[in-house]
Motif scaffolding. Structure first.
Motif, PDB file in Angstrom:
ATOM      1  N   PRO A  53      42.507  33.925  50.306  1.00  0.00           N
ATOM      2  CA  PRO A  53      42.070  35.307  50.109  1.00  0.00           C
ATOM      3  C   PRO A  53      42.119  35.704  48.641  1.00  0.00           C
ATOM      4  O   PRO A  53      43.019  35.280  47.896  1.00  0.00           O
ATOM      5  N   GLN A  54      41.138  36.501  48.209  1.00  0.00           N
ATOM      6  CA  GLN A  54      41.111  36.995  46.824  1.00  0.00           C
ATOM      7  C   GLN A  54      40.710  38.470  46.858  1.00  0.00           C
ATOM      8  O   GLN A  54      40.048  38.927  47.776  1.00  0.00           O
ATOM      9  N   ASN A  55      41.131  39.209  45.832  1.00  0.00           N
ATOM     10  CA  ASN A  55      41.083  40.669  45.925  1.00  0.00           C
ATOM     11  C   ASN A  55      39.784  41.304  45.450  1.00  0.00           C
ATOM     12  O   ASN A  55      39.602  42.514  45.615  1.00  0.00           O
ATOM     13  N   SER A  56      38.868  40.539  44.876  1.00  0.00           N
ATOM     14  CA  SER A  56      37.616  41.145  44.420  1.00  0.00           C
ATOM     15  C   SER A  56      36.597  41.119  45.556  1.00  0.00           C
ATOM     16  O   SER A  56      36.898  40.701  46.668  1.00  0.00           O
ATOM     17  N   CYS A  57      35.380  41.573  45.283  1.00  0.00           N
ATOM     18  CA  CYS A  57      34.342  41.593  46.308  1.00  0.00           C
ATOM     19  C   CYS A  57      33.949  40.168  46.707  1.00  0.00           C
ATOM     20  O   CYS A  57      34.372  39.197  46.083  1.00  0.00           O
ATOM     21  N   ASP A  58      33.133  40.058  47.753  1.00  0.00           N
ATOM     22  CA  ASP A  58      32.684  38.743  48.199  1.00  0.00           C
ATOM     23  C   ASP A  58      31.661  38.151  47.221  1.00  0.00           C
ATOM     24  O   ASP A  58      31.152  38.841  46.338  1.00  0.00           O
ATOM     25  N   TYR A  59      31.368  36.854  47.405  1.00  0.00           N
ATOM     26  CA  TYR A  59      30.548  36.134  46.430  1.00  0.00           C
ATOM     27  C   TYR A  59      29.131  36.703  46.328  1.00  0.00           C
ATOM     28  O   TYR A  59      28.574  36.766  45.220  1.00  0.00           O
ATOM     29  N   TYR A  60      28.536  37.135  47.446  1.00  0.00           N
ATOM     30  CA  TYR A  60      27.166  37.669  47.371  1.00  0.00           C
ATOM     31  C   TYR A  60      27.133  38.963  46.565  1.00  0.00           C
ATOM     32  O   TYR A  60      26.280  39.147  45.697  1.00  0.00           O
ATOM     33  N   GLN A  61      28.053  39.869  46.861  1.00  0.00           N
ATOM     34  CA  GLN A  61      28.103  41.141  46.139  1.00  0.00           C
ATOM     35  C   GLN A  61      28.380  40.922  44.648  1.00  0.00           C
ATOM     36  O   GLN A  61      27.828  41.616  43.797  1.00  0.00           O
ATOM     37  N   ALA A  62      29.217  39.934  44.345  1.00  0.00           N
ATOM     38  CA  ALA A  62      29.515  39.634  42.942  1.00  0.00           C
ATOM     39  C   ALA A  62      28.261  39.151  42.208  1.00  0.00           C
ATOM     40  O   ALA A  62      27.942  39.614  41.112  1.00  0.00           O
ATOM     41  N   ALA A  63      27.541  38.227  42.835  1.00  0.00           N
ATOM     42  CA  ALA A  63      26.327  37.697  42.207  1.00  0.00           C
ATOM     43  C   ALA A  63      25.275  38.785  42.045  1.00  0.00           C
ATOM     44  O   ALA A  63      24.603  38.871  41.007  1.00  0.00           O
ATOM     45  N   LEU A  64      25.132  39.641  43.048  1.00  0.00           N
ATOM     46  CA  LEU A  64      24.120  40.699  43.005  1.00  0.00           C
ATOM     47  C   LEU A  64      24.428  41.722  41.921  1.00  0.00           C
ATOM     48  O   LEU A  64      23.563  42.061  41.109  1.00  0.00           O
ATOM     49  N   THR A  65      25.647  42.219  41.883  1.00  0.00           N
ATOM     50  CA  THR A  65      25.993  43.271  40.926  1.00  0.00           C
ATOM     51  C   THR A  65      26.036  42.744  39.498  1.00  0.00           C
ATOM     52  O   THR A  65      25.808  43.497  38.550  1.00  0.00           O
TER      53      THR A  65
END
Length: 327
Positions: free
Chosen positions: A101-113
Motif C-alpha cells: 500500500p502507498q499513500n498517493s493516488c493510484d497509477y492511472y490518476q497519477a499519469a493523467l494529472t
C-alpha cells in the motif's frame, strides 16, 4: 509499530525539493505509531539511508532492505517524490504489482494529472475552465504565427509533464517564442503553450481526511516575479496569503471546482490545484498529486490554517491506506 518507507528524490529536476519534503515527513511522523525509513530513489541507486547517512541497497524484487542481517518488509509507502517516477504513476504501478500500500493516488490518476494536456482535456467536458492552449511534441514543425494567432501575447510556454515551474517561460514578444520552446524541451518532449490569464492566482489543496473529501483553505499567490516561478515558490520571491483575499462567493466557486475535479478523477491522497480567477471565474492551470511538503510549501500552510498539524496530516494519510488494505 508500522514500518513506513518514505520515498524521496526521483529522476527529475525536482529531486532536491523532494528530499526536503521527505525529510519533513520523516521528522514529523508519529513515533508512537510508526517507524520511518528514508528511501532515496535515484536512477543510479535505490537505498535506505539511516540516521548516520549509511546506505543500504533496496531489493527491487520485493522493495525490501536488509540491515544487520535483518530483512525489513514495509507496511506502507509514503510517497514524497515530486516528478518522475513518483508523480507520474510509475512508482504507484510498481507498488500495486508488489501489493504494497502507498499513500498517493493510484497509477492511472497519477499519469493523467501529471500530463497537463490530458488532465485539462478530461475535465473540460465537466465545465471546468482552462486557458486557450496549443500543444507541441518534440520534432513537430513550429508554426509561430499559427501558435500566436491561437493563444495571443503574452503567453506561457510550459513543459507538459513537469513541476516546480522548471522550464516555464512567459513570452511577451514573438522573438522570445523559439527560445521559450527550446527551454521547455530541456524538461520534457511535450509542450503546452497557453494564453495569458490576467487575474488572481490561487492554490487549493484537497485531501481525504478521516474518510471525507476535505477542501483546505485557499492560498492567494502574489509573486514578485512575472509569475509563480521557482524563485517565487522556493526562494521567497512571493507572498502566499492563506486564506486568500477573495470574496466568499468566489471562494465557494473554487472549492466546488477543486472538489469536483478530485471526485471526477476518483482521486485519493493529496492534491493541490492551481487556478487563475478571471472576472470571478476560476480557470484551472494544473493539479499536483505529490505536492511539496516542506515547511514553506502550500499544503502544510493550508493544513495549519485548517487546524491540522503536520503529524496529524501524515498520520491520517498513512492510516487511511492501512485501513483500505485491511478491508
Amino acid at each position: 509499530m508500522k514500518k513506513i518507507a518514505i520515498i524521496m528524490g526521483g529522476y527529475s529536476s525536482e529531486y532536491k525539493i523532494s528530499l526536503t519534503s521527505g525529510n519533513v515527513v520523516y521528522q514529523n511522523l508519529d513515533k508512537t505509531k510508526f517507524k520511518g525509513y528514508r528511501i532515496h530513489i535515484f536512477k543510479e541507486k535505490w537505498v535506505y539511508v539511516d540516521d548516520n547517512d549509511a546506505e543500504f541497497p533496496i531489493d527491487k524484487n520485493d522493495f525490501s532492505v536488509t540491515v544487520n542481517n535483518e530483512k525489513i518488509i514495509f507496511d506502507c509507502v509514503f510517497n514524497a517524490i515530486h516528478g518522475t517516477p513518483g508523480e507520474d504513476g510509475l512508482m504507484q504501478a510498481y507498488f500495486e504489482l508488489l501489493g504494497i500500500p502507498q499513500n498517493s493516488c493510484d497509477y492511472y490518476q497519477a499519469a493523467l494529472t501529471f500530463n497537463k494536456r490530458d488532465l485539462l482535456s478530461v475535465l473540460k467536458p465537466y465545465g471546468i475552465k482552462s486557458a486557450t492552449s496549443y500543444y507541441l511534441n518534440l520534432g513537430d514543425e513550429i508554426k509561430q504565427d499559427l501558435i500566436l494567432e491561437k493563444v495571443g501575447l503574452p503567453c506561457f510556454v510550459k513543459p507538459n509533464k513537469s513541476g516546480s515551474s522548471f522550464g516555464i517561460t512567459k513570452v511577451k514578444t514573438k522573438d522570445e517564442l523559439l527560445f521559450a520552446i527550446a527551454n521547455a524541451y530541456k524538461e520534457d518532449n511535450e509542450i503546452i503553450i497557453e494564453s495569458f490569464l490576467d487575474g488572481t492566482e490561487v492554490s487549493v489543496g484537497v485531501i481525504n481526511y478521516k474518510g471525507e473529501t476535505v477542501v483546505l483553505p485557499i492560498t492567494e499567490i502574489v509573486s514578485e516575479n512575472d509569475f509563480f516561478d521557482y524563485e517565487a515558490k522556493y526562494l521567497g520571491k512571493s507572498q502566499e496569503i492563506t486564506p486568500a483575499r477573495i470574496s466568499e462567493d468566489i471562494a465557494e466557486k473554487i472549492r466546488a471546482v477543486a472538489k469536483k475535479a478530485y471526485t471526477i478523477l476518483k482521486m485519493s491522497g493529496f492534491s493541490r490545484s492551481e487556478f487563475i480567477i478571471v472576472d470571478g471565474e476560476p480557470f484551472m492551470l494544473e493539479m499536483n498529486t505529490i505536492p511539496g511538503l516542506t515547511t514553506e510549501s502550500l499544503i502544510p500552510q493550508q493544513a495549519k490554517a485548517a487546524g491540522i498539524s503536520l503529524e496529524d496530516l501524515f498520520t491520517n494519510s498513512i492510516e487511511l491506506v492501512l485501513q483500505r488494505k485491511s478491508i
